[in-house]
Scaffold this active site. Structure first.
Site, PDB file in Angstrom:
ATOM      1  N   CYS A   1      -0.666   3.566  11.307  1.00  0.00           N
ATOM      2  CA  CYS A   1      -0.490   4.832  12.026  1.00  0.00           C
ATOM      3  C   CYS A   1      -1.672   5.031  12.974  1.00  0.00           C
ATOM      4  O   CYS A   1      -2.180   6.137  13.137  1.00  0.00           O
ATOM      5  CB  CYS A   1      -0.350   6.007  11.062  1.00  0.00           C
TER       6      CYS A   1
ATOM      7  N   ASP B   1       1.997  -1.539   5.058  1.00  0.00           N
ATOM      8  CA  ASP B   1       1.604  -0.380   5.860  1.00  0.00           C
ATOM      9  C   ASP B   1       0.107  -0.215   5.631  1.00  0.00           C
ATOM     10  O   ASP B   1      -0.323   0.475   4.710  1.00  0.00           O
ATOM     11  CB  ASP B   1       2.390   0.858   5.428  1.00  0.00           C
TER      12      ASP B   1
ATOM     13  N   ALA C   1       1.301   4.412  -1.875  1.00  0.00           N
ATOM     14  CA  ALA C   1       1.159   5.866  -2.058  1.00  0.00           C
ATOM     15  C   ALA C   1       1.164   6.577  -0.697  1.00  0.00           C
ATOM     16  O   ALA C   1       0.695   6.014   0.294  1.00  0.00           O
ATOM     17  CB  ALA C   1      -0.125   6.180  -2.815  1.00  0.00           C
ATOM     18  N   PRO C   2       1.739   7.781  -0.632  1.00  0.00           N
ATOM     19  CA  PRO C   2       2.256   8.584  -1.747  1.00  0.00           C
ATOM     20  C   PRO C   2       3.674   8.245  -2.181  1.00  0.00           C
ATOM     21  O   PRO C   2       4.186   8.848  -3.111  1.00  0.00           O
ATOM     22  CB  PRO C   2       2.193  10.006  -1.186  1.00  0.00           C
TER      23      PRO C   2
ATOM     24  N   ALA D   1       0.879  -1.183   0.000  1.00  0.00           N
ATOM     25  CA  ALA D   1       0.000   0.000   0.000  1.00  0.00           C
ATOM     26  C   ALA D   1       0.907   1.221   0.000  1.00  0.00           C
ATOM     27  O   ALA D   1       1.169   1.812   1.036  1.00  0.00           O
ATOM     28  CB  ALA D   1      -0.920  -0.014   1.220  1.00  0.00           C
TER      29      ALA D   1
END
Length: 475
Positions: A247, A194, A127-128, A125
């Site tokens: 996060c 992530d 991006a960015p 995953a």
């Protein structure tokens, strides 16, 4: 003025349950209201750490090392009239603006994983692109990275950041990450997942992160995370390393996701303890050996990082019937390979990297990492490697991406721009430069190649891509 954070009552209840005994709820609320420290990561694909530190000193930038990332720094500037993103150094890809905690997953990955020349990695995953570019900098051109992004609107941003940072060994895909377990079973030496999450750790950067928070949303996203983790383990080679990170702060999206997969697939993986990752990491270490970073610990965002090693036992993967269009790139003939190699040698004194292969796509020539080639027919790829040049009847037109990514190899036909000339270059303007030369010329600023021009009588015709042009230039 920063918008006050609206803490939902249920969110606070859960935080109180999960907070370690050495932290207080009042302290958590207080730190969430404080602005984030700005942080950057030096892009060692384009500049050495030593050279960047010298450049920062010249610019009067104050840098404080981030303990878990050798190339990461908190940055303070006395003169902030020009945003970091508009500096010449950022536009040239010499650094990436990245939150300090988000550097942890890649640091953990390379703490546990020794990259070989032919390794293949997945950023599930991506991006960015902060972590993908960090992975690429750690690899220094070795191996290959499949950089996947599910959101169509973010694929373009991902590709732009890869190109700005001079990443040559990435292949971009656009799928839900849950397909990799079946489509590319046991293909990857290491994987970074992530995972999408509720973002509870990002309140200092985004005070509105909790506006749509609910227990139902946390439950739903934890189910998705479990699916993605299962798929990642299926795509990982035996003995390979997988980093699972978020996060967010709640255990339902972190420890419990891993526990659920461990129950579903007993003995399929083991935990790698991250206590030795950096000095004072013991503050955030859980009983399992994961990192559960609360924002109070290191004055950062909240983050969770777990390192897992897949055991030799294969995880069952259902068979599928793939229907894939033929790979869009064709292997260049020996004549084509010699022709493009001669172009770069004669024009810029460059020898193309030997651990890459030349492919063509219509009239375009591409440089593809050899480590990627074994999976080129496994799925559809949006973009692979580095575009070198476009062929015309009377020769080649070098791509901006190639000259900036391989700028360190340029040995001739390169001129250094003055500040005003560089300013005009980034504005897309031609540069007054009396001459009688012909052909292409590499342009550098502060010693680093930033693009191409074409010699025209009394000026250099600007070849900076239109989509990158900034009206304010370096202003």
């Amino acid at each position: 003025m920063t918008k006050p954070i609206n803490f939902p009552a249920k969110f606070i209840e859960r935080i109180e349950e999960d907070l370690p005994s050495d932290l207080s709820l009042a302290g958590f609320k207080a730190v969430c209201q404080q602005p984030m420290r700005r942080s950057i990561r030096v892009n060692t694909l384009k500049i050495s750490l030593e050279a960047f530190l010298s450049l920062a000193k010249t610019n009067q930038w104050q840098l404080e090392p981030i303990p878990w990332c050798e190339t990461g720094f908190w940055i303070t500037r006395e003169d902030e009239s020009l945003s970091l993103g508009n500096t010449a150094e950022h536009q040239a890809g010499l650094f990436y603006i990245q939150e300090a905690s988000s550097m942890l997953p890649v640091s953990a990955l390379f703490h546990c994983f020794q990259a070989e020349e032919d390794c293949l990695l997945l950023d599930a995953a991506s991006a960015p692109g902060s972590k993908t570019t960090q992975m690429a900098a750690m690899l220094q051109g070795k191996g290959a990275i499949v950089a996947n992004e599910f959101s169509a609107s973010r694929v373009k941003v991902l590709s732009a950041n890869l190109l700005r940072c001079g990443v040559t060994n990435a292949a971009v895909t656009h799928f839900s990450a849950e397909i990799f377990g079946t489509w590319m079973s046991e293909q990857f030496d290491a994987i970074l997942l992530d995972a999408p999450c509720s973002g509870e750790g990002t309140l200092r950067k985004d005070p509105q992160a909790l506006d749509n928070w609910s227990e139902q949303h946390v439950y739903e996203i934890s189910q998705l995370q479990s699916t993605l983790l299962e798929s990642a383990l299926q795509a990982l080679k035996p003995n390979g390393v997988l980093i699972y990170s978020t996060c967010t702060l709640n255990q339902q999206e972190n420890q419990q996701v891993i526990s659920r997969i461990a129950t579903q697939y007993p003995d399929s993986f083991s935990t790698i303890n991250l206590e030795q990752l950096f000095e004072h990491s013991h503050k955030a270490i859980t009983k399992e050996g994961y990192l559960h970073v609360w924002p109070q610990y290191y004055d950062s965002e909240g983050f969770f990082v777990a390192a897992l090693r897949k055991n030799a036992a294969t995880i069952d993967t259902p068979a599928i019937n793939k229907r894939i269009k033929p790979f869009a790139y064709q292997t260049a003939t020996k004549k084509q390979q010699a022709s493009i190699a001669q172009h770069f040698k004669s024009q810029f004194g460059m020898t193309l990297p030997s651990d890459y292969s030349i492919f063509t796509k219509a009239n375009d020539y591409w440089l593809l990492p050899n480590s990627f080639l074994r999976v080129k027919d496994e799925m559809r790829f949006e973009r692979v490697g580095l575009k070198l040049a476009e062929e015309f009847k009377h020769g080649f037109r070098t791509s901006h991406d190639a000259i900036t990514a391989l700028g360190h190899l340029v040995a001739k036909n390169c001129i250094e721009l003055e500040p005003e000339q560089a300013h005009h270059f980034y504005q897309g303007k031609d540069i007054v430069y009396p001459n009688n030369n012909k052909g292409e010329v590499a342009l550098s600023y502060q010693g680093y190649v930033i693009g191409l021009g074409k010699w025209v009588r009394n000026k250099i015709k600007n070849s900076y891509p239109r989509e990158l042009v900034k009206d304010k230039g370096l202003g």
